[in-house]
Write a protein that holds these residues in place. Sequence first.
Motif, mmCIF file in Angstrom:
data_model
loop_
_atom_site.group_PDB
_atom_site.id
_atom_site.type_symbol
_atom_site.label_atom_id
_atom_site.label_comp_id
_atom_site.label_asym_id
_atom_site.label_seq_id
_atom_site.Cartn_x
_atom_site.Cartn_y
_atom_site.Cartn_z
ATOM 1 N N ALA A 109 0.829 -1.209 0.000
ATOM 2 C CA ALA A 109 0.000 0.000 0.000
ATOM 3 C C ALA A 109 0.864 1.260 0.000
ATOM 4 C CB ALA A 109 -0.939 0.003 1.193
ATOM 5 N N ARG A 110 2.017 1.203 0.629
ATOM 6 C CA ARG A 110 2.904 2.372 0.683
ATOM 7 C C ARG A 110 3.481 2.729 -0.676
ATOM 8 N NH1 ARG A 110 6.466 1.709 6.185
ATOM 9 N NH2 ARG A 110 4.704 1.808 7.609
ATOM 10 N N ILE A 111 3.726 1.727 -1.504
ATOM 11 C CA ILE A 111 4.285 2.012 -2.828
ATOM 12 C C ILE A 111 3.208 2.083 -3.901
ATOM 13 C CG2 ILE A 111 6.528 1.032 -2.264
ATOM 14 C CD1 ILE A 111 5.773 -1.442 -3.878
ATOM 15 N N GLY A 112 1.948 1.989 -3.493
ATOM 16 C CA GLY A 112 0.834 2.139 -4.418
ATOM 17 C C GLY A 112 0.485 0.885 -5.191
ATOM 18 N N TRP A 113 0.838 -0.280 -4.660
ATOM 19 C CA TRP A 113 0.567 -1.541 -5.353
ATOM 20 C C TRP A 113 -0.506 -2.348 -4.645
ATOM 21 C CZ3 TRP A 113 4.598 -4.500 -8.482
ATOM 22 C CH2 TRP A 113 5.286 -3.620 -9.312
ATOM 23 N N SER A 114 -1.340 -1.725 -3.886
ATOM 24 C CA SER A 114 -2.426 -2.415 -3.206
ATOM 25 C C SER A 114 -3.553 -2.688 -4.193
ATOM 26 C CB SER A 114 -2.943 -1.552 -2.057
ATOM 27 O OG SER A 114 -4.053 -2.155 -1.452
ATOM 28 N N THR A 115 -4.325 -3.738 -3.937
ATOM 29 C CA THR A 115 -5.442 -4.051 -4.820
ATOM 30 C C THR A 115 -6.526 -2.986 -4.738
ATOM 31 O OG1 THR A 115 -6.396 -5.452 -3.092
ATOM 32 C CG2 THR A 115 -5.073 -6.530 -4.788
ATOM 33 N N GLN A 145 -5.885 0.239 -4.566
ATOM 34 C CA GLN A 145 -5.393 1.480 -5.149
ATOM 35 C C GLN A 145 -5.063 1.368 -6.633
ATOM 36 O OE1 GLN A 145 -1.976 2.454 -2.855
ATOM 37 N NE2 GLN A 145 -3.145 3.205 -1.126
ATOM 38 N N ILE A 146 -5.569 0.364 -7.301
ATOM 39 C CA ILE A 146 -5.246 0.175 -8.712
ATOM 40 C C ILE A 146 -5.967 1.230 -9.541
ATOM 41 C CG2 ILE A 146 -5.474 -1.365 -10.691
ATOM 42 C CD1 ILE A 146 -5.197 -3.701 -8.785
ATOM 43 N N ASP A 147 -5.192 1.995 -10.289
ATOM 44 C CA ASP A 147 -5.770 2.933 -11.229
ATOM 45 C C ASP A 147 -5.051 2.775 -12.567
ATOM 46 O OD1 ASP A 147 -3.371 3.884 -10.336
ATOM 47 O OD2 ASP A 147 -3.977 5.980 -10.278
ATOM 48 N N SER A 148 -5.750 3.068 -13.619
ATOM 49 C CA SER A 148 -5.171 2.855 -14.938
ATOM 50 C C SER A 148 -4.249 4.003 -15.309
ATOM 51 C CB SER A 148 -6.278 2.720 -15.979
ATOM 52 O OG SER A 148 -7.003 3.927 -16.040
ATOM 53 N N SER A 158 -7.169 -3.671 -17.500
ATOM 54 C CA SER A 158 -6.780 -5.071 -17.598
ATOM 55 C C SER A 158 -5.452 -5.265 -18.331
ATOM 56 C CB SER A 158 -7.876 -5.868 -18.295
ATOM 57 O OG SER A 158 -8.027 -5.407 -19.621
ATOM 58 N N GLN A 159 -4.930 -4.250 -19.022
ATOM 59 C CA GLN A 159 -3.711 -4.404 -19.800
ATOM 60 C C GLN A 159 -2.491 -3.777 -19.140
ATOM 61 O OE1 GLN A 159 -3.570 -6.284 -22.518
ATOM 62 N NE2 GLN A 159 -5.720 -6.746 -22.164
ATOM 63 N N SER A 160 -2.644 -3.071 -18.060
ATOM 64 C CA SER A 160 -1.540 -2.401 -17.397
ATOM 65 C C SER A 160 -0.594 -3.421 -16.756
ATOM 66 C CB SER A 160 -2.089 -1.454 -16.325
ATOM 67 O OG SER A 160 -1.053 -0.961 -15.526
ATOM 68 N N VAL A 161 0.700 -3.169 -16.864
ATOM 69 C CA VAL A 161 1.697 -4.051 -16.263
ATOM 70 C C VAL A 161 1.572 -4.025 -14.744
ATOM 71 C CG1 VAL A 161 4.172 -4.449 -15.990
ATOM 72 C CG2 VAL A 161 3.266 -3.759 -18.202
ATOM 73 N N LYS A 162 1.305 -2.862 -14.196
ATOM 74 C CA LYS A 162 1.152 -2.733 -12.750
ATOM 75 C C LYS A 162 -0.012 -3.574 -12.241
ATOM 76 C CE LYS A 162 0.131 0.701 -9.237
ATOM 77 N NZ LYS A 162 -0.166 2.117 -8.992
ATOM 78 N N VAL A 163 -1.118 -3.538 -12.952
ATOM 79 C CA VAL A 163 -2.297 -4.321 -12.558
ATOM 80 C C VAL A 163 -1.989 -5.809 -12.638
ATOM 81 C CG1 VAL A 163 -4.676 -4.883 -13.181
ATOM 82 C CG2 VAL A 163 -3.919 -2.519 -13.183
ATOM 83 N N LYS A 164 -1.281 -6.210 -13.682
ATOM 84 C CA LYS A 164 -0.928 -7.622 -13.829
ATOM 85 C C LYS A 164 0.001 -8.075 -12.707
ATOM 86 C CE LYS A 164 -1.609 -7.990 -18.780
ATOM 87 N NZ LYS A 164 -1.007 -8.308 -20.070
ATOM 88 N N LEU A 165 0.967 -7.234 -12.321
ATOM 89 C CA LEU A 165 1.877 -7.600 -11.229
ATOM 90 C C LEU A 165 1.154 -7.659 -9.883
ATOM 91 C CD1 LEU A 165 5.115 -5.642 -12.161
ATOM 92 C CD2 LEU A 165 4.754 -8.104 -12.197
#
Length: 83
Positions: free
Chosen positions: A28-34, A36-39, A46-53
């Motif tokens: 959550a601190r680095i913005g990779w929480s489920t 906090q997902i934004d495109s 669904s195609q963002s690398v961040k979302v996939k990771l």
Amino acid sequence: MFGLGRLFYVVLLLTNAIAILSEDRFLARIGWSTAQIDSGFGVPDSQSVKVKLVNLISAVRTLMRIPLIGINSIVVLYELVLG
């Protein structure tokens, strides 16, 4: 040489590292929480690398928790017995 045994240990350690990541404390601190997902700009969700990771980390944490306990136990016993 770098054999299959060492490759297995590397994969196991990386899977353990992914499985113990805390979503509240670290992700959550680095913005990779489920939550906090934004495109990104021009990229669907669904195609963002961040979302996939983030989805990969979540899936590893969910699906591999029980098998990792057994695999880690077997590896520890193997190392204790055969060194």
